[in-house]
Design a protein around this motif. Sequence first.
Motif, short mmCIF file in Angstrom:
data_model
loop_
_atom_site.label_atom_id
_atom_site.label_comp_id
_atom_site.label_asym_id
_atom_site.label_seq_id
_atom_site.Cartn_x
_atom_site.Cartn_y
_atom_site.Cartn_z
N ASP A 33 0.86 -1.19 0.00
CA ASP A 33 0.00 0.00 0.00
C ASP A 33 0.90 1.24 0.00
O ASP A 33 1.84 1.35 0.78
N LEU A 43 -1.35 -5.21 0.07
CA LEU A 43 -2.65 -5.39 -0.56
C LEU A 43 -2.61 -6.64 -1.42
O LEU A 43 -1.64 -6.84 -2.17
N PHE A 89 -13.01 -3.70 2.52
CA PHE A 89 -14.14 -2.76 2.53
C PHE A 89 -15.03 -2.98 1.30
O PHE A 89 -14.53 -3.26 0.21
N HIS A 102 -9.88 -6.00 -2.87
CA HIS A 102 -8.55 -6.22 -2.28
C HIS A 102 -8.67 -6.48 -0.80
O HIS A 102 -9.58 -5.96 -0.14
P1 AMP Z 1 -9.78 0.80 0.28
O1 AMP Z 1 -10.39 0.86 -1.08
O2 AMP Z 1 -10.37 1.79 1.25
O3 AMP Z 1 -9.75 -0.59 0.86
O4 AMP Z 1 -8.28 1.25 0.19
C1 AMP Z 1 -7.55 1.43 -0.97
C2 AMP Z 1 -6.10 1.43 -0.57
O5 AMP Z 1 -5.34 1.53 -1.73
C3 AMP Z 1 -5.69 2.58 0.37
O6 AMP Z 1 -5.11 2.03 1.54
C4 AMP Z 1 -4.67 3.36 -0.46
O7 AMP Z 1 -3.62 3.84 0.33
C5 AMP Z 1 -4.20 2.31 -1.45
N1 AMP Z 1 -3.73 2.82 -2.73
C6 AMP Z 1 -4.32 3.75 -3.51
N2 AMP Z 1 -3.62 3.94 -4.64
C7 AMP Z 1 -2.55 3.07 -4.56
C8 AMP Z 1 -1.45 2.79 -5.41
N3 AMP Z 1 -1.28 3.42 -6.60
N4 AMP Z 1 -0.55 1.87 -5.02
C9 AMP Z 1 -0.69 1.24 -3.83
N5 AMP Z 1 -1.71 1.46 -2.98
C10 AMP Z 1 -2.63 2.37 -3.34
#
Ligand code: AMP
Length: 141
Positions: A33, A43, A89, A102
């Motif tokens: 992440d 992730l 989520f 994820h």
């Molecule tokens: P969620 O959809 O709330 O479960 O979280 C999405 C996660 O993706 C968050 O923790 C972000 O920090 C992470 N995230 C968003 N863009 C990227 C990226 N380009 N590379 C890695 N992680 C990401």
Amino acid sequence: MAYDDNNIFAKILRGEMPCNKVYEDDKVFAFLDIMPRSAGHTLVIPKAKAVNMLDIEPDDLCDLMRGVRMLAPVVKRAMSADGLLIQQFNEAAAGQMVFHIHFHIVPRFEGQPLKPCASKMEDAEILAANAAKIIAAMETA
Ligand code: AMP
């Protein structure tokens, strides 16, 4: 909600966006992440297209969970964590921000509070070093 092929994780899967990859097989892909809640926040995503738990095919979910189960102890050992938070989520109202399903594997350390979700971009060198630790732990499993 329909799956959007242009979501950021779909772009990562296609190699159109960089990431700190820690694992890949024919079914799942795992990377760090970029805004970790703790060191080593990983992730795990399926290669199959699904928005979240509400539309994923059960067999694709099984493949995804096999990946989570394999990576969880590796991440814990690599980061010398005391425990792990595993989180997922569904829909914006529940906190989902990226609409390709994820699982978060979040290392927990005694006495160390979690950072908020997606709060601060981590330094590239720190992400690379943590990814290297996880890859090394997998190789010595
Ligand atoms: P969620 O959809 O709330 O479960 O979280 C999405 C996660 O993706 C968050 O923790 C972000 O920090 C992470 N995230 C968003 N863009 C990227 C990226 N380009 N590379 C890695 N992680 C990401």
